[in-house]
Design an enzyme around this catalytic site. Structure first.
Site, PDB file in Angstrom:
ATOM      1  N   ASN A  70      -4.108   6.182  -5.549  1.00 36.20           N
ATOM      2  CA  ASN A  70      -4.520   5.735  -6.885  1.00 36.20           C
ATOM      3  C   ASN A  70      -3.251   5.628  -7.725  1.00 36.20           C
ATOM      4  OD1 ASN A  70      -5.558   5.372  -9.442  1.00 36.20           O
ATOM      5  ND2 ASN A  70      -6.385   7.446  -9.622  1.00 36.20           N
ATOM      6  N   LYS A  84      -2.925   4.493 -10.690  1.00 30.35           N
ATOM      7  CA  LYS A  84      -3.141   4.633 -12.139  1.00 30.35           C
ATOM      8  C   LYS A  84      -2.353   3.542 -12.883  1.00 30.35           C
ATOM      9  CE  LYS A  84      -3.720   9.531 -11.352  1.00 30.35           C
ATOM     10  NZ  LYS A  84      -3.938  10.820 -11.945  1.00 30.35           N
ATOM     11  N   HIS A 104     -13.601   8.161 -11.951  1.00 30.87           N
ATOM     12  CA  HIS A 104     -12.426   9.044 -12.011  1.00 30.87           C
ATOM     13  C   HIS A 104     -12.494   9.852 -13.307  1.00 30.87           C
ATOM     14  CE1 HIS A 104      -8.308  10.467 -12.175  1.00 30.87           C
ATOM     15  NE2 HIS A 104      -8.201  10.152 -10.896  1.00 30.87           N
ATOM     16  N   GLU A 129     -10.334  10.596 -15.352  1.00 33.29           N
ATOM     17  CA  GLU A 129      -9.591   9.978 -16.465  1.00 33.29           C
ATOM     18  C   GLU A 129     -10.399   8.863 -17.128  1.00 33.29           C
ATOM     19  OE1 GLU A 129      -5.929   9.249 -14.336  1.00 33.29           O
ATOM     20  OE2 GLU A 129      -5.632  11.419 -14.156  1.00 33.29           O
ATOM     21  N   GLU A 132     -12.498  15.827  -6.914  1.00 26.59           N
ATOM     22  CA  GLU A 132     -11.217  15.970  -7.608  1.00 26.59           C
ATOM     23  C   GLU A 132     -11.363  16.968  -8.761  1.00 26.59           C
ATOM     24  OE1 GLU A 132      -8.510  12.366  -6.902  1.00 26.59           O
ATOM     25  OE2 GLU A 132      -9.682  11.975  -8.689  1.00 26.59           O
ATOM     26  N   GLY A 143      -2.578  16.069 -10.939  1.00 19.18           N
ATOM     27  CA  GLY A 143      -1.251  15.933 -11.542  1.00 19.18           C
ATOM     28  C   GLY A 143      -0.608  17.235 -11.976  1.00 19.18           C
ATOM     29  N   SER A 150      -3.345  16.759  -6.584  1.00 17.55           N
ATOM     30  CA  SER A 150      -2.061  17.335  -6.161  1.00 17.55           C
ATOM     31  C   SER A 150      -1.898  17.409  -4.639  1.00 17.55           C
ATOM     32  CB  SER A 150      -1.849  18.712  -6.799  1.00 17.55           C
ATOM     33  OG  SER A 150      -1.725  18.582  -8.208  1.00 17.55           O
ATOM     34  N   GLY A 197      -2.862  10.606  -6.052  1.00 21.55           N
ATOM     35  CA  GLY A 197      -2.293   9.950  -7.229  1.00 21.55           C
ATOM     36  C   GLY A 197      -0.786   9.833  -7.109  1.00 21.55           C
ATOM     37  N   GLY A 198      -0.060  10.747  -7.742  1.00 20.48           N
ATOM     38  CA  GLY A 198       1.405  10.665  -7.847  1.00 20.48           C
ATOM     39  C   GLY A 198       2.113  10.448  -6.522  1.00 20.48           C
TER      40      GLY A 198
END
Ligand code: PEP
Length: 243
Positions: A10, A12, A91, A93, A158, A164, A203, A224-225
């Protein structure tokens, strides 16, 4: 038989034209035993889909309606038309930042599937809920209220506090949650509920992926990251291949 592992990135609100080279690097190195996808900012979907034909490119959100006066939104058929084959819905967010209720998430999932997109449906608890000991009950209820009538491709658990932050739940807590969510999927879909990929997200890194993938009922990850570069993402994909 265990489900084939599925690892989705993802991105983002990250990435520009210069990122296509990174997407090509990732797509070129995917091993044959794992399903892999990248959910990109809408601006990159068409370019990426052209650059890596046959590799799964997805969106990160979709509107529940097929057309209309919804400034800034995208309909499912538009994502499909741009070359997406899947989309994330629900999600945290979006749920938190855009006040999306379970019913909205459900409607988005239905719209996406009607347009031929696979769906990754996200659920997860806040830290306050986790600390109150109510995580499994809360997330199970969230899943029940968000699931469309036809099985989604994947559900991503999640925990919001793990996204994150570098924190993850204990492996036992992940196992408990995934067992509960699998039971909800089977209650909703019967035998087909066993085939819905249950992803863990929050994470996931090259350093913890293998131990997370070894947990019962973890069928992959939403990342994600660590999905932004081939250097971080491919070791996670390889851990899934080896699991
Ligand atoms: C996410 O936002 O879906 C996510 C899992 O992020 P990260 O891997 O960066 O925690």
């Amino acid at each position: 038989m265990p489900n084939r592992k599925f690892v989705a990135g993802n991105w983002k609100m990250h990435g520009s034209a210069a990122s296509i080279a990174e997407i090509v690097r990732i797509a070129a190195a995917v091993p044959s035993g794992v399903d892999v996808a990248l959910c990109l900012p809408s601006t990159l979907i068409e370019r990426a889909a052209r650059a890596v034909p046959g590799f799964a490119i997805g969106g990160q959100d979709v509107h529940a309606e097929a057309k209309g006066a919804f400034t800034g939104d995208l309909a499912a058929h538009m994502l499909h038309d741009a070359g997406a084959s899947l989309v994330i819905v629900g999600h945290s967010e979006r749920r938190d930042g855009h006040a999306e209720a379970d019913a909205t998430v459900r409607a988005k999932a239905m719209a996406a599937m009607a347009a031929g997109l696979d769906v990754i449906l996200c659920v997860g608890e806040s830290l306050a809920v986790r600390e109150a000991g109510a995580a499994v009950a809360t997330v199970s209820a969230q899943l029940d209220a968000s699931l469309p009538p036809v099985p989604v491709r994947a559900v991503a658990y999640e925990p919001i506090w793990a996204i994150g932050t570098g924190l993850i739940p204990s492996l036992a807590d992940i196992a408990d949650m995934h067992a509960a969510l699998r039971a909800r999927l089977v209650a909703a879909y019967g035998e087909a509920g066993h085939g819905v990929r249950l992803l863990y997200g929050g994470s996931v890194k090259p350093t913890n992926a293998a131990e997370i993938f070894a947990v019962a009922d973890v069928d992959g990850a939403l990342v994600g990251g660590a999905s932004l570069t081939a250097a971080d993402f491919l070791p996670i994909v390889e851990a899934a291949q080896g699991a």
